[in-house]
Scaffold this motif. Structure first.
Motif, mmCIF file in Angstrom:
data_model
loop_
_atom_site.group_PDB
_atom_site.id
_atom_site.type_symbol
_atom_site.label_atom_id
_atom_site.label_comp_id
_atom_site.label_asym_id
_atom_site.label_seq_id
_atom_site.Cartn_x
_atom_site.Cartn_y
_atom_site.Cartn_z
ATOM 1 N N VAL A 1 1.105 -1.025 -0.007
ATOM 2 C CA VAL A 1 0.031 0.045 0.113
ATOM 3 C C VAL A 1 0.914 1.209 0.044
ATOM 4 N N LEU A 2 1.790 1.276 0.970
ATOM 5 C CA LEU A 2 2.585 2.585 1.106
ATOM 6 C C LEU A 2 3.584 2.678 -0.088
ATOM 7 N N GLY A 3 4.136 1.606 -0.471
ATOM 8 C CA GLY A 3 4.991 1.636 -1.736
ATOM 9 C C GLY A 3 4.290 2.051 -2.874
ATOM 10 N N SER A 4 2.957 1.563 -3.305
ATOM 11 C CA SER A 4 2.392 2.006 -4.442
ATOM 12 C C SER A 4 2.069 3.434 -4.481
ATOM 13 N N ILE A 5 1.751 4.084 -3.262
ATOM 14 C CA ILE A 5 1.311 5.452 -3.193
ATOM 15 C C ILE A 5 2.478 6.130 -3.384
ATOM 16 N N ALA A 6 3.652 5.790 -2.667
ATOM 17 C CA ALA A 6 4.944 6.688 -3.105
ATOM 18 C C ALA A 6 5.247 6.545 -4.426
ATOM 19 N N VAL A 7 5.097 5.383 -5.169
ATOM 20 C CA VAL A 7 5.553 5.371 -6.506
ATOM 21 C C VAL A 7 4.700 6.190 -7.586
ATOM 22 N N PHE A 8 3.211 5.935 -7.156
ATOM 23 C CA PHE A 8 1.997 6.538 -8.202
ATOM 24 C C PHE A 8 2.500 8.195 -7.906
ATOM 25 N N THR A 9 2.467 8.607 -6.576
ATOM 26 C CA THR A 9 2.514 10.124 -6.346
ATOM 27 C C THR A 9 3.765 10.693 -6.557
ATOM 28 N N GLY A 10 4.952 9.986 -6.580
ATOM 29 C CA GLY A 10 6.288 10.174 -7.060
ATOM 30 C C GLY A 10 6.399 10.261 -8.544
ATOM 31 N N ILE A 11 5.812 9.685 -9.427
ATOM 32 C CA ILE A 11 5.574 9.912 -10.804
ATOM 33 C C ILE A 11 4.906 11.130 -11.139
ATOM 34 N N LEU A 12 3.463 11.152 -10.445
ATOM 35 C CA LEU A 12 2.887 12.456 -10.877
ATOM 36 C C LEU A 12 3.374 13.902 -10.397
ATOM 37 N N MET B 1 -1.536 5.777 6.848
ATOM 38 C CA MET B 1 -0.831 4.849 7.447
ATOM 39 C C MET B 1 -1.789 3.982 8.539
ATOM 40 N N LEU B 2 -2.794 4.599 8.917
ATOM 41 C CA LEU B 2 -3.990 4.020 9.786
ATOM 42 C C LEU B 2 -4.691 2.754 8.777
ATOM 43 N N GLY B 3 -4.810 3.043 7.559
ATOM 44 C CA GLY B 3 -5.523 1.993 6.828
ATOM 45 C C GLY B 3 -4.541 0.852 6.401
ATOM 46 N N ALA B 4 -3.338 1.442 6.055
ATOM 47 C CA ALA B 4 -2.420 0.417 5.343
ATOM 48 C C ALA B 4 -1.953 -0.416 6.483
ATOM 49 N N ILE B 5 -1.864 -0.016 7.589
ATOM 50 C CA ILE B 5 -1.360 -0.854 8.923
ATOM 51 C C ILE B 5 -2.193 -1.614 9.418
ATOM 52 N N GLY C 1 -3.573 -2.367 -5.361
ATOM 53 C CA GLY C 1 -4.708 -2.065 -5.776
ATOM 54 C C GLY C 1 -5.007 -0.923 -4.705
ATOM 55 N N ILE C 2 -5.137 -1.181 -3.438
ATOM 56 C CA ILE C 2 -5.411 0.168 -2.450
ATOM 57 C C ILE C 2 -4.780 1.295 -2.817
#
Length: 334
Positions: free
Chosen positions: A226-237, A258-262, A284-285
């Motif tokens: 979850v955290l990795g995909s958010i970091a990658v996606f927002t990093g590209i944008l 953080m609350l959701g992922a953990i 996906g999340i």
């Protein structure tokens, strides 16, 4: 005469139990609870106590009077649902709304499917999203940290960092200009910002993650995905247009990521069984969260993303299965 004893799996017991794991997660949430009490004081205490007590009560009442089966309120699952529900609400939410949310979380999100182990969606998120749709005004009034310690319904309110960013970008402001108006990354990391009672302090939530990993209550796959995909996606944008899209650190430290992922996405019942499935589920999340935050109408998207992916879990489990034992070996070709 020796007899061959045959019994169904599992044949090796790990020593874990529902009760042990549920109370383990509750212990992992203690740092976040302490942070919420520090920043929001009286309101956080009232919201948390109301949510936990009402969730436990509704589970007991439904099992006793409707299902007429043995009570499971001592296994910790109802208390955990109440605690997570409280963490997903503002600390100035009226008691009657909290009770409605608890009834929906336990009655609809959990017991209507047969109780613990049968619910396809995270019960706390079912309650939270129901309240957000039904009471959007009350669910988006965020008390200011520290200033609200001694207040409950009359707490001074302000916008969350996500709301400020969303509204500012819609009005044509740049990310750099908006970041100057927002709390520093240090404040965001330690929780000195507006938001739901238990989601604000990333540091406290990460302590809980470390505790659960050490105790092997959860594995790393879902939180990292979850955290990795958010970091990658927002990093590209952000690389494409840094003045239109906020960077990865902002998205990771704000809202309920953080609350959701953990703690929410890792729910045993509503998440995949296999490690590969967990990674697909987590990605996906993360992707859905970013899509909602950046391109959708809501400034936050974690709750919706988790519930959407909860619905895909049976499909993921069907096609991404754990390793099988005892399969018949195919005969070698001549």
């Amino acid at each position: 005469m020796n007899r061959l004893t045959v019994s169904p799996s599992p044949h090796v017991h790990s020593g874990d139990s529902v009760k042990k794991n549920m109370y383990g997660v509750i212990i992992a949430l203690v740092p976040a609870l302490a942070a919420s009490l520090y920043y929001f004081g009286l309101g956080a205490a009232i919201v948390t106590i109301t949510a936990v007590v009402s969730c436990v009560f509704f589970e007991w009442a439904i099992q006793k009077f409707l299902l007429k089966n043995e009570s499971t309120i001592l296994d910790g699952s109802a208390a955990l649902t109440g605690l997570l529900l409280a963490f997903n609400m503002p600390s100035n939410l009226p008691i009657w709304i909290i009770i409605i949310g608890s009834l929906v979380a336990i009655g609809i999100g959990k017991m209507s499917f047969g109780g613990l182990g049968n619910n396809p969606f995270n019960p706390a998120l079912v309650g939270r999203v129901f309240l957000l749709i039904s009471f959007p005004v009350q669910m988006t009034l965020w008390p200011k940290p520290i200033e609200s310690q001694a207040h409950y319904l009359d707490a001074a309110t302000g916008a969350t960092p996500l709301s400020v960013m969303k509204e500012g970008l819609a009005n044509g402001e740049s990310v750099s200009a908006l970041m100057a108006k927002l709390p520093s990354y240090t404040d965001l990391f330690f929780g000195n910002s507006g938001g739901s009672a238990g989601e604000i302090a990333a540091a406290a939530l990460l302590i809980g993650l470390l505790f659960m990993l050490v105790r092997k209550i959860i594995t790393w796959h879902i939180p990292v995905a979850v955290l990795g995909s958010i970091a990658v996606f927002t990093g590209i944008l952000h690389l494409v247009n840094p003045e239109l899209y906020a960077g990865p650190l902002f998205h990771l430290l704000t809202g309920g990521v953080m609350l959701g992922a953990i703690f929410m996405a890792t729910d045993y019942v509503s998440s995949p069984m296999a490690n590969k499935g967990m990674i697909i589920y987590g990605i996906g999340i993360g992707v859905i969260t970013v899509v909602i935050r950046v391109f959708g109408a809501y400034p936050e998207g974690v709750s919706f993303a988790i519930l959407i992916m909860n619905g895909f879990v049976p499909l993921i489990d069907k096609y991404v299965k754990p390793k099988r034992f005892g399969e018949v070996v195919k005969p070698a070709k001549a």
